[in-house]
Enzyme design. Sequence first.
Site, PDB file in Angstrom:
ATOM      1  N   SER A  38     -15.766 -11.052 -10.229  1.00 40.74           N
ATOM      2  CA  SER A  38     -16.394 -12.190 -10.905  1.00 40.74           C
ATOM      3  C   SER A  38     -15.623 -13.200 -10.285  1.00 40.74           C
ATOM      4  O   SER A  38     -16.732 -14.574 -10.996  1.00 40.74           O
ATOM      5  CB  SER A  38     -15.693 -12.577 -12.366  1.00 40.74           C
ATOM      6  OG  SER A  38     -16.303 -11.853 -13.577  1.00 40.74           O
ATOM      7  N   LYS A  40     -18.792 -14.862  -8.854  1.00 42.38           N
ATOM      8  CA  LYS A  40     -19.867 -15.955  -9.839  1.00 42.38           C
ATOM      9  C   LYS A  40     -19.675 -17.405  -9.404  1.00 42.38           C
ATOM     10  O   LYS A  40     -20.928 -18.428  -9.494  1.00 42.38           O
ATOM     11  CB  LYS A  40     -19.238 -15.616 -11.534  1.00 42.38           C
ATOM     12  CG  LYS A  40     -19.333 -14.712 -12.170  1.00 42.38           C
ATOM     13  CD  LYS A  40     -18.883 -14.113 -12.967  1.00 42.38           C
ATOM     14  CE  LYS A  40     -19.028 -12.835 -13.960  1.00 42.38           C
ATOM     15  NZ  LYS A  40     -18.325 -12.585 -15.026  1.00 42.38           N
ATOM     16  N   TYR A  61     -26.695  -8.849 -10.755  1.00 41.74           N
ATOM     17  CA  TYR A  61     -25.120  -8.829 -10.918  1.00 41.74           C
ATOM     18  C   TYR A  61     -23.790  -8.003 -10.193  1.00 41.74           C
ATOM     19  O   TYR A  61     -22.754  -7.774 -10.093  1.00 41.74           O
ATOM     20  CB  TYR A  61     -24.861  -8.697 -12.034  1.00 41.74           C
ATOM     21  CG  TYR A  61     -23.619  -8.617 -12.856  1.00 41.74           C
ATOM     22  CD1 TYR A  61     -23.116 -10.142 -13.036  1.00 41.74           C
ATOM     23  CD2 TYR A  61     -23.146  -7.579 -13.725  1.00 41.74           C
ATOM     24  CE1 TYR A  61     -21.986 -10.103 -13.442  1.00 41.74           C
ATOM     25  CE2 TYR A  61     -22.223  -7.592 -13.777  1.00 41.74           C
ATOM     26  CZ  TYR A  61     -21.249  -9.894 -14.014  1.00 41.74           C
ATOM     27  OH  TYR A  61     -19.614  -9.653 -14.726  1.00 41.74           O
TER      28      TYR A  61
END
Length: 319
Positions: A64, A67, A192
Site C-alpha cells: 500500500s 498508493k 492496482y
Amino acid sequence: MADLDSIVAEIAHDMRAMTDRGQVADYIPPLACVDPAKFGIAVIDAGGTPHLAGDADEAFSIQSLSKVFGLTLALSLEGSEIWRRVRKEPSGSAFNSIVQLESEHGIPRNPFINAGAIVIADILVSTWGRLGARQALLDFTTGLAGSPAGLHIDENMAQQERETGFRNAALANYMRTFGNIKNPIDETLDLYFHQCALTMSCRQLAEIGCFLMTGGVDLHSGRAVTTVSHARSIMALMMMCGHYDGSGAFAIRVGLPGKSGVGGGILAIAPGLASVAVWSPGLNAQGNSLLGTLALEKLVQKTGWSVFNPFPLSVQQIT
Ligand code: DON
C-alpha cells in the site's frame, strides 16, 4: 549527542533484539514466507546523505505504500478534479473496508484505503491504459530511487494478489454501480494489483520519498516532481489516513506523515529535514508494521522530528 548514523545503528540493534515482532501478512505465500527477523532503516537527510542500518538494501514488497505514488501521478494528471471521485477524510476503518461506500454513494473516504486507491488506479488507467499506467508508476519510482537496481514489479506477487483479491474486486464492482469506476474492472484492478507488487529496498523508498521532504522537488536534479501544494496535500493525507484505523495512534506516537504497507514497510517524512523508510514484516492489529512504528517512534524521540515539535533538531545539530 549521537550522530544520525549512530542513531539508526542503535535503533536497528534494538529492533533486532525484540522478541514480539507482530504477525507477518499471510494471505498470500510470497508475503507469508518473509523472515520476521528482517529489519531495515534508511534515513535520507535534507542534504541527500543516506544513513542506513540493518537490511536497508534488501528489497521487499511495498504494497500500500504504492498508493502514495499513484496519488502523486493522479494529482499531476487531474489536479483537484480527483477530489470529485475520492474524498480527503480519515475513514477510521480497516484498509479494505466496504461499509462506508453504500451510505457515501461509492465515493471512498480517501485515496489510501483500498477503495480510494482503486479509484486512483482507474484515473491512471483512463489516461495511460493499464500497461502504460504500470510503466508510468515504474518510471516514476525508478526515476527517483537513486539506483534502480532491484526495483521491479513482482509478477508472481501481482498474480497472487489477483487470485485472492475478492474483496478488492467487490469494492471495484460496487463503486462501478455508482459510476465511480470508468474502465473495465479487470483493467483497473490489474493496475492496482501490480502496483501493490512493487518491490524495492528501504534505501530506494526513502530516496523516492525525498520529493515530499523537499515540497515537491527532486533533491538530486532540482526538477519539479509535483507542486508544493500537492506535496502538502499528500503529506496531510499520510498523517490523517496513512495507517488506516491506526492513523491517530501513529500521529501521536510518531508525529510524522507516514504511509504503511502490509509488506511491513513504512515511509515517513520529516518536512525539510528527512525522508525515512523502515521495514519489519511483522504487523500489528491494524496491519501496520509493529517494529517499524516502534523504530520511527525511537527516531523521533532522539531527533525531535515530530511535526508537532516546534524545536526539531537539524542534521547539523544532531551530528
Ligand atoms: O489490497 C490488498 O489487500 C493488499 N495488496 C494489501 C494492501 C496494503 O498494503 C494495506 N495495508 N497496509
